[in-house]
Design a protein around this motif. Structure first.
Motif, PDB file in Angstrom:
ATOM      1  N   GLU A 133       2.437  58.894  51.986  1.00  0.00           N
ATOM      2  CA  GLU A 133       1.346  58.011  51.554  1.00  0.00           C
ATOM      3  C   GLU A 133       1.804  57.111  50.404  1.00  0.00           C
ATOM      4  O   GLU A 133       1.463  55.924  50.354  1.00  0.00           O
ATOM      5  N   PRO A 150      -0.513  51.428  48.875  1.00  0.00           N
ATOM      6  CA  PRO A 150      -1.490  52.466  49.205  1.00  0.00           C
ATOM      7  C   PRO A 150      -2.725  52.347  48.311  1.00  0.00           C
ATOM      8  O   PRO A 150      -2.624  51.931  47.151  1.00  0.00           O
ATOM      9  N   VAL A 173      -2.509  57.329  43.482  1.00  0.00           N
ATOM     10  CA  VAL A 173      -2.747  57.079  44.903  1.00  0.00           C
ATOM     11  C   VAL A 173      -3.904  57.950  45.394  1.00  0.00           C
ATOM     12  O   VAL A 173      -4.024  59.124  45.019  1.00  0.00           O
TER      13      VAL A 173
END
Length: 283
Positions: A188, A194, A217
């Motif tokens: 991710e 992200p 994130v």
């Protein structure tokens, strides 16, 4: 006439270690483990024997790593929101006032299960300092892997996951599925731009308890089962080994391969998907 089923004989440390080696756990390697003790079944010696079997399979120069996350330490985590649902504002504040500051030496990780807690409490274990997503390690590279876990980086480049990627560690899903695969979270971070969100947890600073807020994130494990199924099929299934460990069917694969696959696949898998639920293991 009815018959009573014979009780299942407990698995042994030696038998589990042999199964782990047959599955492909690398002697002298680095192994991150997610485990369901219920799936493994009865073991003579319990979780300590399972930890012993893992270390036996890894050998003296191997390193065992487990997540020891503490979403209970946050008031922005799904666990906290579930806990306070239906409480009044005053009751919520009273609960927040009682939440202890994170201490890597003493704070338990109850949501991670019995095996990680057993590793955490084993003599010689070393834990990273992140107040919500710490890792605990045992073995030759334990200090190297857990050092430098930046407090505003859950599972990215300044976390043990990135060090595990560099070392081409293995991941063992011991009776669990890909929905628990923490390695995918590093993928991710490696997606283009992200999404990010705010987190808040209670920490200790200069001997004082205080709340700390930071941005990182937006972790999301809601599609990890689907992602893992695709990863297991990639290249004809060559990258994921499956086999018995105790009463479980367990999976073994390289962490760097899982992370790299996630980084490539997640952008298209999540394209056009909005308002996803937050990850259950973050804050």
């Amino acid at each position: 006439m009815t018959t009573t089923p014979s009780p299942i004989a407990p698995h042994t440390r030696a038998g589990l270690a042999e199964q782990l080696s047959e599955l492909g756990v690398a002697r002298g390697g680095v192994l991150m483990v997610h485990a369901s003790m219920r799936a493994v079944g009865p073991v003579s010696g319990g979780a300590r024997a399972v930890v012993g079997a893992l270390r036996d399979a890894l050998g003296e120069r191997g390193t065992l790593v487990v997540p020891s996350f503490t979403p209970e330490n946050s008031d922005t985590s799904p666990q906290y929101l579930d806990r306070v649902r239906g409480l009044t504002g005053r009751e919520r504040e009273a609960l927040r006032a009682r939440m202890p500051a994170f201490d890597p030496a003493t704070t338990a990780a109850p949501s991670m299960g019995l095996l990680p807690e057993t590793v955490r409490l084993t003599e010689g274990a070393v834990r990273s300092d992140h107040p919500q997503t710490s890792f605990t390690a045992l073995g030759l590279l334990a200090r190297e892997l857990t050092a430098g876990h930046r407090p505003d980086c859950h599972l990215g480049e300044d976390s043990p996951l990135a060090r595990l990627h560099e070392l081409r560690a293995q991941v063992l899903l011991l009776g669990t599925g890909f929905d628990t695969c923490t390695a995918f979270h590093l993928g991710e971070y490696r997606m283009p731009s992200p999404p990010r969100r705010r987190y808040r947890c209670v920490v200790g600073s200069a001997g004082r308890r205080q709340w700390w807020e930071y941005e990182d994130v937006a972790l999301d494990d809601g599609d990890f089962a689907v992602l893992g199924a695709e990863f297991a099929r990639a290249d004809g299934g060559a990258g994921v080994r499956s086999g018995p460990v105790g009463s479980s069917t367990s999976l073994l694969f390289r962490l760097d391969a899982a992370v790299d696959f996630a980084a490539r696949r997640l952008p298209s898998l999540r394209a056009g998907v909005a308002d996803r639920a937050p990850c259950r293991t973050d804050g």
